[in-house]
Design a protein around this motif. Structure first.
Motif, PDB file in Angstrom:
ATOM      1  N   LEU A 254     -24.740  36.763  57.788  1.00  0.00           N
ATOM      2  CA  LEU A 254     -23.476  37.054  57.113  1.00  0.00           C
ATOM      3  C   LEU A 254     -22.472  35.941  57.360  1.00  0.00           C
ATOM      4  O   LEU A 254     -22.255  35.521  58.501  1.00  0.00           O
ATOM      5  CB  LEU A 254     -22.912  38.393  57.620  1.00  0.00           C
ATOM      6  N   ILE A 255     -21.873  35.452  56.282  1.00  0.00           N
ATOM      7  CA  ILE A 255     -20.724  34.551  56.370  1.00  0.00           C
ATOM      8  C   ILE A 255     -19.646  35.133  55.461  1.00  0.00           C
ATOM      9  O   ILE A 255     -19.893  36.070  54.704  1.00  0.00           O
ATOM     10  CB  ILE A 255     -21.079  33.105  55.955  1.00  0.00           C
ATOM     11  N   ARG A 256     -18.431  34.592  55.519  1.00  0.00           N
ATOM     12  CA  ARG A 256     -17.357  35.173  54.718  1.00  0.00           C
ATOM     13  C   ARG A 256     -16.633  34.095  53.915  1.00  0.00           C
ATOM     14  O   ARG A 256     -16.619  32.920  54.289  1.00  0.00           O
ATOM     15  CB  ARG A 256     -16.363  35.935  55.592  1.00  0.00           C
ATOM     16  N   SER A 257     -16.027  34.521  52.798  1.00  0.00           N
ATOM     17  CA  SER A 257     -15.289  33.578  51.962  1.00  0.00           C
ATOM     18  C   SER A 257     -13.788  33.649  52.224  1.00  0.00           C
ATOM     19  O   SER A 257     -13.068  32.680  51.961  1.00  0.00           O
ATOM     20  CB  SER A 257     -15.550  33.873  50.477  1.00  0.00           C
ATOM     21  N   ALA A 258     -13.291  34.765  52.717  1.00  0.00           N
ATOM     22  CA  ALA A 258     -11.858  34.943  52.957  1.00  0.00           C
ATOM     23  C   ALA A 258     -11.553  34.756  54.439  1.00  0.00           C
ATOM     24  O   ALA A 258     -12.448  34.838  55.285  1.00  0.00           O
ATOM     25  CB  ALA A 258     -11.428  36.343  52.512  1.00  0.00           C
ATOM     26  N   PRO A 259     -10.290  34.534  54.785  1.00  0.00           N
ATOM     27  CA  PRO A 259      -9.930  34.564  56.206  1.00  0.00           C
ATOM     28  C   PRO A 259     -10.212  35.946  56.776  1.00  0.00           C
ATOM     29  O   PRO A 259     -10.232  36.940  56.052  1.00  0.00           O
ATOM     30  CB  PRO A 259      -8.411  34.285  56.175  1.00  0.00           C
ATOM     31  N   ASN A 260     -10.436  36.011  58.082  1.00  0.00           N
ATOM     32  CA  ASN A 260     -10.578  37.322  58.707  1.00  0.00           C
ATOM     33  C   ASN A 260      -9.265  37.712  59.387  1.00  0.00           C
ATOM     34  O   ASN A 260      -8.285  36.959  59.373  1.00  0.00           O
ATOM     35  CB  ASN A 260     -11.771  37.364  59.664  1.00  0.00           C
ATOM     36  N   ASN A 261      -9.234  38.892  59.981  1.00  0.00           N
ATOM     37  CA  ASN A 261      -7.994  39.378  60.583  1.00  0.00           C
ATOM     38  C   ASN A 261      -7.492  38.476  61.698  1.00  0.00           C
ATOM     39  O   ASN A 261      -6.286  38.341  61.914  1.00  0.00           O
ATOM     40  CB  ASN A 261      -8.202  40.794  61.117  1.00  0.00           C
ATOM     41  N   GLU A 262      -8.415  37.859  62.424  1.00  0.00           N
ATOM     42  CA  GLU A 262      -8.015  36.928  63.478  1.00  0.00           C
ATOM     43  C   GLU A 262      -7.307  35.726  62.877  1.00  0.00           C
ATOM     44  O   GLU A 262      -6.299  35.247  63.419  1.00  0.00           O
ATOM     45  CB  GLU A 262      -9.232  36.488  64.287  1.00  0.00           C
TER      46      GLU A 262
ATOM     47  N   GLU B  20     -27.468  47.014  58.120  1.00  0.00           N
ATOM     48  CA  GLU B  20     -28.674  47.392  57.371  1.00  0.00           C
ATOM     49  C   GLU B  20     -29.208  46.197  56.573  1.00  0.00           C
ATOM     50  O   GLU B  20     -30.411  45.918  56.575  1.00  0.00           O
ATOM     51  CB  GLU B  20     -28.361  48.544  56.426  1.00  0.00           C
ATOM     52  N   LEU B  21     -28.332  45.507  55.867  1.00  0.00           N
ATOM     53  CA  LEU B  21     -28.768  44.344  55.082  1.00  0.00           C
ATOM     54  C   LEU B  21     -29.325  43.264  55.990  1.00  0.00           C
ATOM     55  O   LEU B  21     -30.316  42.596  55.651  1.00  0.00           O
ATOM     56  CB  LEU B  21     -27.607  43.805  54.253  1.00  0.00           C
ATOM     57  N   SER B  22     -28.702  43.099  57.140  1.00  0.00           N
ATOM     58  CA  SER B  22     -29.193  42.098  58.089  1.00  0.00           C
ATOM     59  C   SER B  22     -30.602  42.442  58.557  1.00  0.00           C
ATOM     60  O   SER B  22     -31.482  41.572  58.616  1.00  0.00           O
ATOM     61  CB  SER B  22     -28.237  42.010  59.283  1.00  0.00           C
ATOM     62  N   GLU B  23     -30.840  43.706  58.881  1.00  0.00           N
ATOM     63  CA  GLU B  23     -32.158  44.126  59.338  1.00  0.00           C
ATOM     64  C   GLU B  23     -33.220  43.956  58.258  1.00  0.00           C
ATOM     65  O   GLU B  23     -34.388  43.723  58.561  1.00  0.00           O
ATOM     66  CB  GLU B  23     -32.101  45.584  59.799  1.00  0.00           C
ATOM     67  N   ARG B  24     -32.810  44.061  57.007  1.00  0.00           N
ATOM     68  CA  ARG B  24     -33.749  43.892  55.894  1.00  0.00           C
ATOM     69  C   ARG B  24     -33.794  42.447  55.400  1.00  0.00           C
ATOM     70  O   ARG B  24     -34.352  42.146  54.354  1.00  0.00           O
ATOM     71  CB  ARG B  24     -33.375  44.851  54.760  1.00  0.00           C
ATOM     72  N   ARG B  25     -33.145  41.552  56.160  1.00  0.00           N
ATOM     73  CA  ARG B  25     -33.169  40.101  55.915  1.00  0.00           C
ATOM     74  C   ARG B  25     -32.603  39.747  54.541  1.00  0.00           C
ATOM     75  O   ARG B  25     -33.105  38.865  53.840  1.00  0.00           O
ATOM     76  CB  ARG B  25     -34.587  39.543  56.102  1.00  0.00           C
ATOM     77  N   ILE B  26     -31.510  40.430  54.192  1.00  0.00           N
ATOM     78  CA  ILE B  26     -30.777  40.127  52.959  1.00  0.00           C
ATOM     79  C   ILE B  26     -29.433  39.529  53.347  1.00  0.00           C
ATOM     80  O   ILE B  26     -28.643  40.185  54.034  1.00  0.00           O
ATOM     81  CB  ILE B  26     -30.566  41.397  52.108  1.00  0.00           C
ATOM     82  N   PRO B  27     -29.138  38.285  52.969  1.00  0.00           N
ATOM     83  CA  PRO B  27     -27.876  37.654  53.384  1.00  0.00           C
ATOM     84  C   PRO B  27     -26.681  38.211  52.621  1.00  0.00           C
ATOM     85  O   PRO B  27     -26.813  38.739  51.513  1.00  0.00           O
ATOM     86  CB  PRO B  27     -28.103  36.178  53.045  1.00  0.00           C
ATOM     87  N   MET B  28     -25.511  38.074  53.214  1.00  0.00           N
ATOM     88  CA  MET B  28     -24.288  38.582  52.606  1.00  0.00           C
ATOM     89  C   MET B  28     -23.165  37.574  52.778  1.00  0.00           C
ATOM     90  O   MET B  28     -23.010  36.968  53.841  1.00  0.00           O
ATOM     91  CB  MET B  28     -23.895  39.917  53.232  1.00  0.00           C
ATOM     92  N   VAL B  29     -22.363  37.408  51.715  1.00  0.00           N
ATOM     93  CA  VAL B  29     -21.109  36.665  51.797  1.00  0.00           C
ATOM     94  C   VAL B  29     -19.995  37.704  51.745  1.00  0.00           C
ATOM     95  O   VAL B  29     -19.723  38.287  50.692  1.00  0.00           O
ATOM     96  CB  VAL B  29     -20.955  35.653  50.655  1.00  0.00           C
ATOM     97  N   ALA B  30     -19.374  37.979  52.887  1.00  0.00           N
ATOM     98  CA  ALA B  30     -18.284  38.947  52.944  1.00  0.00           C
ATOM     99  C   ALA B  30     -17.082  38.371  52.210  1.00  0.00           C
ATOM    100  O   ALA B  30     -16.760  37.190  52.355  1.00  0.00           O
ATOM    101  CB  ALA B  30     -17.939  39.268  54.389  1.00  0.00           C
ATOM    102  N   SER B  31     -16.427  39.206  51.434  1.00  0.00           N
ATOM    103  CA  SER B  31     -15.306  38.726  50.629  1.00  0.00           C
ATOM    104  C   SER B  31     -14.006  39.370  51.080  1.00  0.00           C
ATOM    105  O   SER B  31     -13.321  38.843  51.945  1.00  0.00           O
ATOM    106  CB  SER B  31     -15.586  38.978  49.151  1.00  0.00           C
TER     107      SER B  31
END
Length: 552
Positions: free
Chosen positions: A247-255, A221-232
């Motif tokens: 969207l980018i992230r600050s923490a490692p992901n599960n992979e 939803e945020l992506s469609e409304r052109r609002i960026p996100m930093v996943a934590s």
């Protein structure tokens, strides 16, 4: 009228105007009176209905305050810190509100200052059914607040400033409560979209806390409304820049965590120790995207160490933290003498229940080699904290009772980094000092070393640091109609950014995954300290280039 009877013969005195009109008034007067009476009845009915409707629809807003509404007993929405959401957060939200007020006043009084707004979206319900613990929520807010205070150059006490540098770029921090079971996400997303054109515009959202199917929907939803996100702290690989551009992230992901465990196990196998073999214990809760994704990553990366049969359970995420029973699973594990490990793909709260079941069962009590449970968490798992009470891992005494299990976890934080002369990522001690100096005056704040152990302060400090840098890059470019949309275009210009976890990089071909993060491997009996003195770092190339044996 009866023959010979006076129209006023049966009137009782004193007379009322309505009685006179009814008895002896003209037809016109009687019609006017009936209309007036009907109007009074109608207006009274409307007033009562309005009161009822206002109570039903307006009361949730009145209870919670400006910008918030009550949904399922919780105040959800976006707030500037004037509402604490929970009594346990009042001390820190009060400081956030003071910072926001200061930023607004400076931006309105000085032409050389530009102000921006960053929103932290998570659950702020400390006593509710959130998948995060009270400790994790408090530390996450602390880390975010301190990063923005440091960026703003504000006083360390957090209580007002007189001067900021010329040509300053300063930030507000708003808090978006999605509710303990994410019941307020729709309201929050609408509120966020309305902020992109504010006098102090929204630039980036930090969040969310827990990875569920609802979290994935919010990211889209945020992506469609052109609002960026930093996943934590949402670590599922299903939340990425491909499915949710911007969207980018600050923490490692599960992979990343699965690859770090694979790296550790491969190195351990080279030391001629007993081969590690065990089942995957996976949460099959369909609403829990985090656990489902973690199980997929464990299957893919840890396949050489997995036995054929997997074990499953239905985890507690999103279900009010109901208790999960592992007794039958523990009996099966303990009955198999060829099993010396378990790979746990689920929430930390369910892991704690599983470990207690192992303890009660007395599994391998007579063996010198207890079962090893492998898992992951951003900070120290609760059963790990006891071994690191002084930051240095302290093994149990030789004459103590035999352990029924040992816990090995991949983490985004190592307590040894808190030691003054020990190795730590570049920027970690600056982060530690900033946290301690800014919030040390409060008894609830980070004041002891154990208060850093959850890892959430560090992860959210990094997320806020990345968010401020991305904001400045987007503002500098100003190539879209809103600041948020401009920031969204320039997330991958954030390179070698100094955070509390080192200098972090973002490459578009890696789907928003952060590179350069260290993932230490920790153990409850200190058995991997020497082996992993050089911790795993998230690479800047796709993992299939490093592990060609990975299954598709």
């Amino acid at each position: 009228m009866e023959q010979g009877r006076s129209p006023i013969g049966d009137l009782e005195f004193p007379l009322t105007r309505s009685e006179l009109v009814r008895r002896i008034g003209s037809p016109l007067q009687r019609r006017r009176f009936r209309r007036a009476r009907a109007a009074v009845v109608l207006s009274t009915t409307v007033a009562i209905a309005a009161t009822v409707v206002g109570g039903v629809f307006g009361w949730p807003h009145l209870v919670c305050g400006t910008g918030l509404q009550q949904i399922r007993g919780e105040c959800v929405g976006v707030n500037d810190g004037s509402h604490s959401f929970d009594a346990g957060l009042e001390w820190i939200t009060g400081r956030i509100h003071s910072m926001n007020t200061e930023v607004e006043e400076l931006a309105s009084s000085r032409d050389d200052i530009e102000a921006f707004r960053i929103v932290m979206m998570t659950s702020f319900s400390l006593g509710g059914n959130a998948d995060l613990s009270e400790e994790q929520i408090i530390r996450a807010v602390e880390g975010t607040y301190v990063a923005l205070m440091r960026q703003n150059g504000f006083a360390e006490t957090g209580s007002g400033v007189e001067v900021v540098a010329e040509e300053s770029r300063i930030f507000q921090l708003y808090l978006a409560n999605e509710g303990s079971v994410q019941q307020g996400t729709d309201a929050v997303v609408d509120d966020l979209e309305s902020m992109v054109d504010d006098d102090i515009p929204l630039s980036v959202v930090i969040g969310q806390s827990s990875t569920t199917t609802e979290t994935e929907e919010v990211a889209r939803e945020l992506s469609e409304r052109r609002i960026p996100m930093v996943a934590s702290s949402s670590t599922s690989t299903t939340i990425n820049n491909v499915r949710s551009p911007g969207l980018i992230r600050s923490a490692p992901n599960n992979e990343d965590f699965a690859a770090a465990l694979r790296h550790h196990l491969d190195r351990q196998a080279e030391s001629d120790q007993e081969p590690v073999r065990g089942p995957l214990l996976a949460d099959e809760n369909e609403a829990d995207a985090f656990s489902l994704d973690l199980a997929d990553q464990f299957r893919r990366y840890l396949d050489p160490y997995l036995v054929q049969n997997s074990l499953t359970f239905h985890g507690s995420a999103g279900s009010g933290n109901t208790t999960v029973y592992f007794d039958h699973i523990v009996n099966e594990i303990c009955a198999d003498p060829g099993t010396n490990a378990v790979f746990f793909a689920g929430r930390y709260s369910d892991l704690g229940t599983f470990l207690r079941s192992l303890e009660r069962r007395g599994c391998r009590a007579e063996s010198d080699v207890p079962i090893t449970v492998y898992s992951m968490e951003l900070g120290l798992l609760p059963d790990m904290v006891r071994s690191y009470s002084g930051t240095e891992c302290e093994p149990a005494d030789d004459d103590s009772a035999p352990e029924h299990y040992r816990l090995v976890q991949a983490s985004a934080f190592d307590p040894s980094w808190l030691e003054e002369d020990a190795w730590s990522p570049a920027g970690f001690h600056d982060y530690e000092a900033a946290i301690t100096k800014t919030v040390k005056a409060e008894t609830e704040s980070t004041s002891a070393r154990e208060d850093f152990y959850s890892g959430y302060s560090l992860i959210y400090y990094d997320a806020a640091t990345i968010a401020t840098r991305a904001t400045l890059l987007g503002f500098e470019a100003s190539d879209e109609g809103t600041l948020a949309a401009s920031v969204r275009n320039h997330l991958f210009r954030v390179t070698r950014e100094p955070t509390g976890s080192g200098r972090l990089d973002y490459l578009e071909e890696l789907e928003g995954r952060v590179t350069g993060r260290h993932i230490p491997i920790l153990s409850s009996d200190c058995s991997v300290k020497t082996l992993d003195a050089d911790p795993f770092r998230t690479p800047d190339v796709p993992y299939d280039e490093l592990y060609p044996d990975l299954a598709d």
